[in-house]
Enzyme design. Structure first.
Site, PDB file in Angstrom:
ATOM      1  CE1 TYR A 160      -4.011   1.729  -0.189  1.00  0.00           C
ATOM      2  CE2 TYR A 160      -3.477   2.685   1.949  1.00  0.00           C
ATOM      3  CZ  TYR A 160      -4.277   2.652   0.817  1.00  0.00           C
ATOM      4  OH  TYR A 160      -5.325   3.521   0.691  1.00  0.00           O
ATOM      5  CE  LYS A 220     -21.032 -20.246 -14.184  1.00  0.00           C
ATOM      6  NZ  LYS A 220     -21.958 -21.102 -14.927  1.00  0.00           N
TER       7      LYS A 220
END
Length: 750
Positions: free
Chosen positions: A37, A92
Site C-alpha cells: 500500500y 459459480k
C-alpha cells in the site's frame, strides 16, 4: 437431515458463504505493507496511468472474472431476485477457482432493465479481465450479452446460453461418429426455446448442422412461420421457425435423428422415442429431472440409443463446468477481447477429442469404478477429469490468437506446462522429468505386462514419446486386453513361452550359481517369474530400465533386482525416496522403503543418493538429518547416528550441497526456527531433503505428511541401484506408473 438442511448448514458454517479473499504477497513486516500500500503502491499506479496495458502486469485483473446476475432466471428457482441468487453466484466462483484457478467477484445487481444493467456492468470493465453473465431471463439476456460484447473490450460470456451448447456440441460430434451418421443430414428436434436452446441450436449450425433440419418446440408446440406471422413468438425464437403446419413435440420427434431437451422433466414417452429414426441420439438435459429417464429411453428400443442428461448419476452428464472455467482460462491468458465462435468451437472439439483418450484411474474411481471408455455411454469427459484444463484452455487460446482477438501471443507448449503447474506442484515437478525423458526415450521393461494398468501405461508412454515400453508376459493376454481397452498400438512383448529366453537363464545361473541356484532353477525362474526375466534383461543391457511391484508385495518385488542388478559400484546402499509436493514446496523423504535400521555410513550414503535424485528434478538439495534431538540436545546411540552421518558428509569434499543435523523435523522445515534459534546451522534455508533415522520413522513421516499435510507423493524411487529399477506400490494408478517410468528413463539417460 435431508439435503436442504445439509446445504443450509454447509453455507452457514463460519465463515458464512463459500468464498474469501486471500493475499498473494508477503504482509509480515512494515516494509511488506509499505510495498503493498502507501507509499510503494504509487509506482505501479503511475505506470498504469502511463500505459493502461500494464494493469495486467501489476494487478490481478488478468485472472479476475465477474460473475454477474440479477437473479431473474435462476436454474430451478426462477425469478428469485438479486440477493437470493448470491449463493448460486458464489458457487459459480467456487467452480472457476476449483477447476481453472480463476479468481471471482460475484456481483448481484438489483436491476431488471437492459440499459441500466449494461451501464452498471460496463462501468466495472477496469476491474475485470472477463464477465460471466448468469441466470438472466430471456429475452433480456440476449440483448444484454449482445450489447456488452459490442461495447466492452474484455470477454463477455452468458454461460446459460453457450455452456450447454458447447458441452452438448462435443457430445453430438462424438455421438454422430459412433452412430455412423452425417451431422449435416441430421434431423434435430429441440424441446424448449429459451436462451440455452436457441444458443445450442445456433452452435450446432456452426458445427455443421443445417438450420432447415432443426425443428424447435416451445410449450405451445412447434415454432412455425405461421406463429411468427401471428406475433406469437419473439424475434429470437423466430429464427428457427419452420414452414410446416402446426403440431406438438410428439409430431416433431417422429423420424428425428436427434432430440435435444432443454425444457421440463417427464414430457417424452417411450412411444415418442420409438418413433425416432434408427440409432437415435437423445440429449434430455432438463434439471433436475430429464424429459425422459435414461432407463426409459434405453429400454424403449433395441438399437443403439446414445443418451445424455444433466444428471451425474447417469452416463454422459452435460455439465457446464466442463466449459466456462476453461474457456475463460484460455481467453484470460492471451488477454482476449472476446469469446468468439472460433473459441467455442475449439473448446467443443477439444472436449470431443479428450473423450476418445484413456481415462485416468482417479477419474474412474471418482465415478464408482465403472469402466469409462469411448462409446455410447461415454461421449463426453467427466467434470472431475483434471486433463480438461490443459486440453481445452490451450485450444481456446490458440483459436483466440488465430482469430485475431488475442492481445498477446503465447508459446502453446510452455503454456500447457504452466497449466499443469496450476493443478499442483507435483505436475510442475514431473514436467521437468517428462521433458528430459522425451528428449531421449529409453527401453523400459514392465515386468507385470499382462496387468491392465501396465498395458495402459505402456500405451501412454509410447504415445507421449516418454519411453519404448517392453511388456513381459503372455502375448495373447496382452493383445486381447489392449483390444478390449480400445488401445490402438502394438507394443513390444517378450513372452517367455514363445521367445527363447535360455540366454537369460544362462546369465542368471552365472550370477547366482554360488548363491544356491542350479541351472534348472535359473531356467525355470526366467520362464515363470517376469521379475527375474526383467532383472536379467536390465543387467544384460537388452533394456535400459525396469518397473515392477504393481501386483507384488514390495519386498518380493525388490528381491530379484537386488539379487541380479544390485547396488551401484561405489555403494552398498539402496534406498527408497518419496518426493512430496505441497503448494509452494517440494520435499524429498528418505529412506522410506528399504533399510530398517541404518548406521551412520548408510545414512550418509542415502543422503548422497537423495541429493542426486533431487537434482534430476532441478531442485538444489539442502539436507537435514532428522532425530528427536536438536544438535546434541540429547546424547545417546540413536541421536549419535545422524550426527555422525553429518560429520561424514561435511568432511567429504565431493559433497557439494549443504547438510546439517541432527535436528528435529520442525527445525528442519521452519526457517524461523532454523535460522533464528540455530543461526550456526549450515542450512541457510529450510531443508528440502529429509533423511529419517530409520525405516519406521521414514515410512510413518512421509505418510503423515501426505495424508494430513495434503502433499502429493511421487515414488517410491529407488536410489543406489546399479541400473535403473523402480518398484511400484501395490495398487498404484496408471499416472504413478508413467511418472516412475519417466524417472527410470532419466536415470538411464544419466
Amino acid at each position: 437431515m435431508g439435503l436442504d438442511d445439509d446445504a443450509r448448514e454447509y453455507h452457514r458454517q463460519e465463515p458464512p458463504g463459500k468464498i474469501a479473499i486471500e493475499t498473494t504477497k508477503p504482509t509480515n513486516t512494515q516494509r511488506d505493507l509499505s510495498l503493498a500500500y502507501s507509499p510503494g503502491v504509487a509506482a505501479p499506479c503511475r505506470d498504469i496511468a502511463a500505459d493502461p496495458e500494464s494493469v495486467f502486469e501489476y494487478t490481478a485483473k488478468g485472472n479476475l472474472v465477474a460473475v454477474v446476475s440479477n437473479g431473474s432466471a435462476v436454474l430451478g428457482l426462477g425469478d428469485i431476485g438479486a440477493a437470493a441468487s448470491k449463493p448460486v453466484m458464489e458457487g459459480k466462483g467456487v467452480l472457476f477457482k476449483r477447476f481453472a484457478d480463476i479468481d471471482v467477484f460475484d456481483i448481484e445487481l438489483d436491476i431488471d432493465s437492459v440499459d441500466p444493467f449494461c451501464e452498471a456492468v460496463k462501468a466495472m470493465e477496469p476491474t475485470f479481465g472477463g464477465i460471466n453473465l448468469e441466470d438472466i431471463k430471456a429475452p433480456e439476456c440476449f440483448k444484454i450479452e449482445e450489447r456488452l460484447r459490442e461495447e466492452m473490450d474484455v470477454p463477455v460470456f452468458h454461460d446459460d446460453q453457450h455452456g450447454t451448447a458447447i458441452i452438448s456440441g462435443a457430445a453430438l460430434m462424438n455421438a454422430v461418429d459412433i452412430s455412423g451418421k452425417d451431422l449435416s443430414e441430421l434431423d434435430i428436434v429441440f424441446s424448449g426455446a429459451g436462451a440455452s436452446a436457441i444458443a445450442t441450436a445456433r452452435f450446432y449450425v456452426s458445427l455443421g448442422a443445417r438450420k432447415e433440419n432443426i425443428t424447435m418446440c416451445d410449450s405451445s408446440g412447434i415454432i412455425t412461420e405461421e406463429r411468427v406471422e401471428a406475433g406469437e413468438v419473439n424475434e429470437y425464437k423466430s429464427q428457427f421457425a419452420t414452414p410446416v403446419e402446426g403440431g406438438d413435440l410428439a409430431d416433431a420427434m417422429e423420424g428425428a435423428d436427434v432430440f435435444v431437451g432443454l425444457s421440463v422433466g417427464g414430457i417424452v414417452s417411450q412411444e415418442m422415442v420409438r418413433s425416432m429414426a434408427a440409432d437415435p441420439i437423445i440429449f434430455a438435459m432438463a434439471n433436475p429431472d430429464p424429459e425422459i429417464t435414461y432407463e426409459d429411453a434405453k429400454d424403449a428400443r433395441d438399437d443403439t440409443v446414445i443418451m445424455a442428461t444433466g444428471r451425474s448419476d447417469y452416463p454422459n452428464m452435460v455439465n457446464n463446468v466442463l466449459g466456462f472455467p476453461f474457456l475463460f482460462r484460455g481467453a484470460l491468458d492471451v488477454r482476449a477481447t472476446e469469446i468468439n465462435e472460433e473459441m467455442k468451437a475449439a473448446a467443443a472439439e477439444a472436449l470431443a477429442d479428450l473423450a476418445r483418450k484413456d481415462v485416468p484411474d482417479a477419474v474412474v474411481k471418482a465415478y464408482g469404478d465403472d469402466p469409462l471408455q469411448f462409446g455410447p455411454d461415454y461421449v463426453i469427459p467427466k467434470p472431475l477429469d483434471p486433463r480438461v484444463l490443459f486440453e481445452i484452455a490451450p485450444r481456446v487460446a490458440e483459436a483466440a490468437m488465430e482469430s485475431g482477438c488475442a492481445r498477446t501471443e503465447i508459446d502453446l507448449e510452455k503454456y500447457r506446462e504452466r497449466l499443469e503447474a496450476r493443478l499442483g506442484k507435483s505436475r510442475e515437478m514431473m514436467r521437468v522429468v517428462l521433458n528430459k525423458a522425451k528428449s531421449d526415450p529409453k527401453r523400459i521393461a514392465l515386468a507385470e505386462g499382462t496387468d491392465e494398468k501396465m498395458i495402459r501405461a505402456a500405451y501412454q508412454l509410447s504415445e507421449q514419446g516418454i519411453a519404448e515400453p517392453v511388456l513381459l508376459g503372455d502375448a495373447d493376454t496382452i493383445s486381447q486386453t489392449a483390444a478390449e481397452l480400445g488401445l490402438s498400438f502394438r507394443p513390444e512383448v517378450v513372452d517367455p513361452e514363445d521367445r527363447d529366453v535360455s540366454g537369460y537363464g544362462d546369465r542368471l545361473y552365472q550370477l547366482r550359481k554360488r548363491k544356491g541356484i542350479t541351472k534348472r532353477e535359473a531356467d525355470d525362474l526366467v520362464k515363470r517369474d517376469t521379475n527375474y526375466l526383467g532383472s536379467v534383461m536390465v543387467e544384460t543391457g537388452d533394456v535400459d530400465a525396469m518397473l515392477t511391484g504393481l501386483t507384488h508385495h514390495y519386498p518380493s518385488a525388490l528381491r530379484p533386482p537386488l539379487q541380479i542388478v544390485g547396488s551401484a559400484a561405489d555403494t552398498d546402499t539402496v534406498a527408497g525416496v518419496y518426493m512430496l509436493t505441497f503448494k509452494n514446496r517440494v520435499i524429498f523423504c528418505a529412506d522410506t522403503t528399504v533399510n530398517q535400521d541404518p548406521d551412520a555410513e548408510t545414512l550418509a550414503e542415502v543422503t548422497r543418493h537423495t541429493a542426486d535424485l533431487a537434482r534430476r528434478f532441478n531442485v538444489e538439495p539442502r539436507a537435514a538429518m532428522l532425530s528427536y534431538s536438536n544438535f546434541g540436545s540429547v546424547d545417546n546411540e540413536g541421536t549419535r547416528k545422524p550426527r555422525d552421518a553429518v560429520d561424514i558428509l561435511q568432511s567429504d569434499d565431493a559433497v557439494d550441497f549443504p547438510v546439517d543435523g541432527e535436528m528435529q523435523a520442525d527445525t528442519a522445515v521452519v526457517d524461523d526456527i532454523l535460522n533464528g534459534t540455530y543461526e550456526f546451522s549450515q542450512l541457510d534455508e529450510a531443508a528440502n531433503v529429509l533423511v529419517f533415522p530409520n525405516l519406521e520413522a521414514g515410512n510413518i513421516g512421509y505418510k503423515l505428511l501426505q495424508r494430513l499435510g495434503g502433499a502429493e507423493a511421487i515414488g517410491p524411487m529407488l536410489v543406489g541401484m546399479d541400473e535403473p529399477v523402480h518398484v511400484l506400490q501395490r495398487g498404484d494408478e496408471v499416472k504413478d506408473i508413467v511418472n516412475l517410468a519417466s524417472v527410470a528413463v532419466v536415470d538411464a539417460q544419466e
